[in-house]
Scaffold this active site. Structure first.
Site, PDB file in Angstrom:
ATOM      1  CG  HIS A  20      -2.141  -0.851   1.000  1.00  0.00           C
ATOM      2  ND1 HIS A  20      -3.229  -0.841   1.832  1.00  0.00           N
ATOM      3  CD2 HIS A  20      -2.424  -1.747   0.025  1.00  0.00           C
ATOM      4  CE1 HIS A  20      -4.128  -1.688   1.385  1.00  0.00           C
ATOM      5  NE2 HIS A  20      -3.664  -2.247   0.301  1.00  0.00           N
ATOM      6  CD  GLU A  22      -2.006   4.348   3.142  1.00  0.00           C
ATOM      7  OE1 GLU A  22      -1.685   3.628   2.177  1.00  0.00           O
ATOM      8  OE2 GLU A  22      -3.174   4.443   3.546  1.00  0.00           O
ATOM      9  CB  CYS A  34      -6.548  -0.263   4.470  1.00  0.00           C
ATOM     10  SG  CYS A  34      -4.912  -0.910   4.851  1.00  0.00           S
ATOM     11  CB  CYS A  37      -2.066   1.517   6.258  1.00  0.00           C
ATOM     12  SG  CYS A  37      -1.437   0.770   4.741  1.00  0.00           S
TER      13      CYS A  37
HETATM   14  N1  LIG Z   1      -5.367   3.624   1.998  1.00  0.00           N
HETATM   15  C1  LIG Z   1      -5.119   2.710   1.042  1.00  0.00           C
HETATM   16  N2  LIG Z   1      -3.891   2.695   0.450  1.00  0.00           N
HETATM   17  C2  LIG Z   1      -3.612   1.820  -0.564  1.00  0.00           C
HETATM   18  O1  LIG Z   1      -2.488   1.848  -1.108  1.00  0.00           O
HETATM   19  C3  LIG Z   1      -4.619   0.878  -0.983  1.00  0.00           C
HETATM   20  N3  LIG Z   1      -4.384  -0.004  -2.023  1.00  0.00           N
HETATM   21  C4  LIG Z   1      -5.861   0.904  -0.304  1.00  0.00           C
HETATM   22  N4  LIG Z   1      -6.823  -0.027  -0.629  1.00  0.00           N
HETATM   23  C5  LIG Z   1      -7.796  -0.431   0.384  1.00  0.00           C
HETATM   24  C6  LIG Z   1      -8.561  -1.700  -0.042  1.00  0.00           C
HETATM   25  O2  LIG Z   1      -9.419  -2.033   1.019  1.00  0.00           O
HETATM   26  C7  LIG Z   1      -7.604  -2.893  -0.287  1.00  0.00           C
HETATM   27  O3  LIG Z   1      -6.791  -2.619  -1.369  1.00  0.00           O
HETATM   28  C8  LIG Z   1      -8.438  -4.147  -0.574  1.00  0.00           C
HETATM   29  O4  LIG Z   1      -9.049  -4.573   0.618  1.00  0.00           O
HETATM   30  C9  LIG Z   1      -7.574  -5.294  -1.117  1.00  0.00           C
HETATM   31  O5  LIG Z   1      -6.574  -5.654  -0.173  1.00  0.00           O
HETATM   32  P1  LIG Z   1      -5.038  -5.631  -0.671  1.00  0.00           P
HETATM   33  O6  LIG Z   1      -4.767  -4.218  -1.148  1.00  0.00           O
HETATM   34  O7  LIG Z   1      -4.948  -6.630  -1.774  1.00  0.00           O
HETATM   35  O8  LIG Z   1      -4.232  -5.985   0.557  1.00  0.00           O
HETATM   36  N5  LIG Z   1      -6.108   1.816   0.689  1.00  0.00           N
HETATM   37 ZN   LIG Z   2      -3.319   0.143   3.649  1.00  0.00          ZN
END
Ligand SMILES: Nc1nc(=O)c(N)c(NC[C@H](O)[C@H](O)[C@H](O)COP(=O)(O)O)[nH]1
Ligand SMILES: [Zn+2]
Length: 162
Positions: free
Chosen positions: A54, A56, A91, A101
């Site tokens: 992600h 963060e 998240c 995060c």
């Molecule tokens: N704040 C935040 N920064 C990120 O870089 C990102 N990709 C998400 N995304 C949140 C979303 O809830 C998740 O991307 C899904 O739940 C899939 O989970 P994964 O990413 O595969 O671990 N949220």
């Molecule tokens: Zn996250």
């Protein structure tokens, strides 16, 4: 200029645009800023570093590497008045099961004082994101910066089927 929250989020959005679109996540950009000196300590965007990372998380991995500490010890080396800017709120649960995060921020022991976000997380993957409440209960301020929502969501969902 100091505390230009919208400017920092604009920059984070430009980082998010570098993230490879996927249907299973959001494209997010993030920055860690030392609020005392108004300097950017790290930048990150979704999937920038290897693994299902992600935005963060990428900031924290970079900072831990720079300081030669494990990511979960980063709180001991981060400036005490650090601020996180992220285009989407941290998240609180990930479909992949990876550490959210919000937990990565909480284990920094209060060195991150404020989180500025451009949008709240849409309830596409997880349902309601309860991370904001957990951060606030730990004394971390979470502030929604208005004005970029539409552009942030357009970038975040570029990999999704409409
Ligand atoms: N704040 C935040 N920064 C990120 O870089 C990102 N990709 C998400 N995304 C949140 C979303 O809830 C998740 O991307 C899904 O739940 C899939 O989970 P994964 O990413 O595969 O671990 N949220
Ligand atoms: Zn996250």
């Amino acid at each position: 200029q100091p505390g230009d929250h919208k400017g920092y989020l604009e920059y984070a959005l430009s980082l998010a645009e570098r993230s490879p679109p996927k249907p299973t996540n959001f494209r997010v950009g993030a920055l860690v800023v030392d609020a005392n000196t108004n300097t950017i300590l790290a930048t990150g965007f979704t999937l920038e570093l290897e693994g299902n990372t992600h935005a963060e998380q990428c900031c924290f991995i970079k900072l831990a590497n720079e300081h030669g500490v494990a990511e979960d010890e980063l709180g001991s080396v981060l400036p005490s008045n650090s601020v996180l800017y992220t285009t989407m709120e941290p998240c609180n649960k990930r479909l992949s099961g990876n550490l959210p995060c919000t937990d990565r921020i909480l284990r920094l022991g209060g060195s991150i004082k404020t989180v500025y976000v451009g949008v709240l997380e849409p309830e596409k993957f997880i349902g309601e994101n309860r991370g904001r409440k957990r951060l606030e209960e730990a004394g971390i301020e979470v502030e929604l910066v208005e004005g970029l929502q539409e552009r942030i969501l357009e970038v975040a969902t570029a990999g999704h089927q409409d």
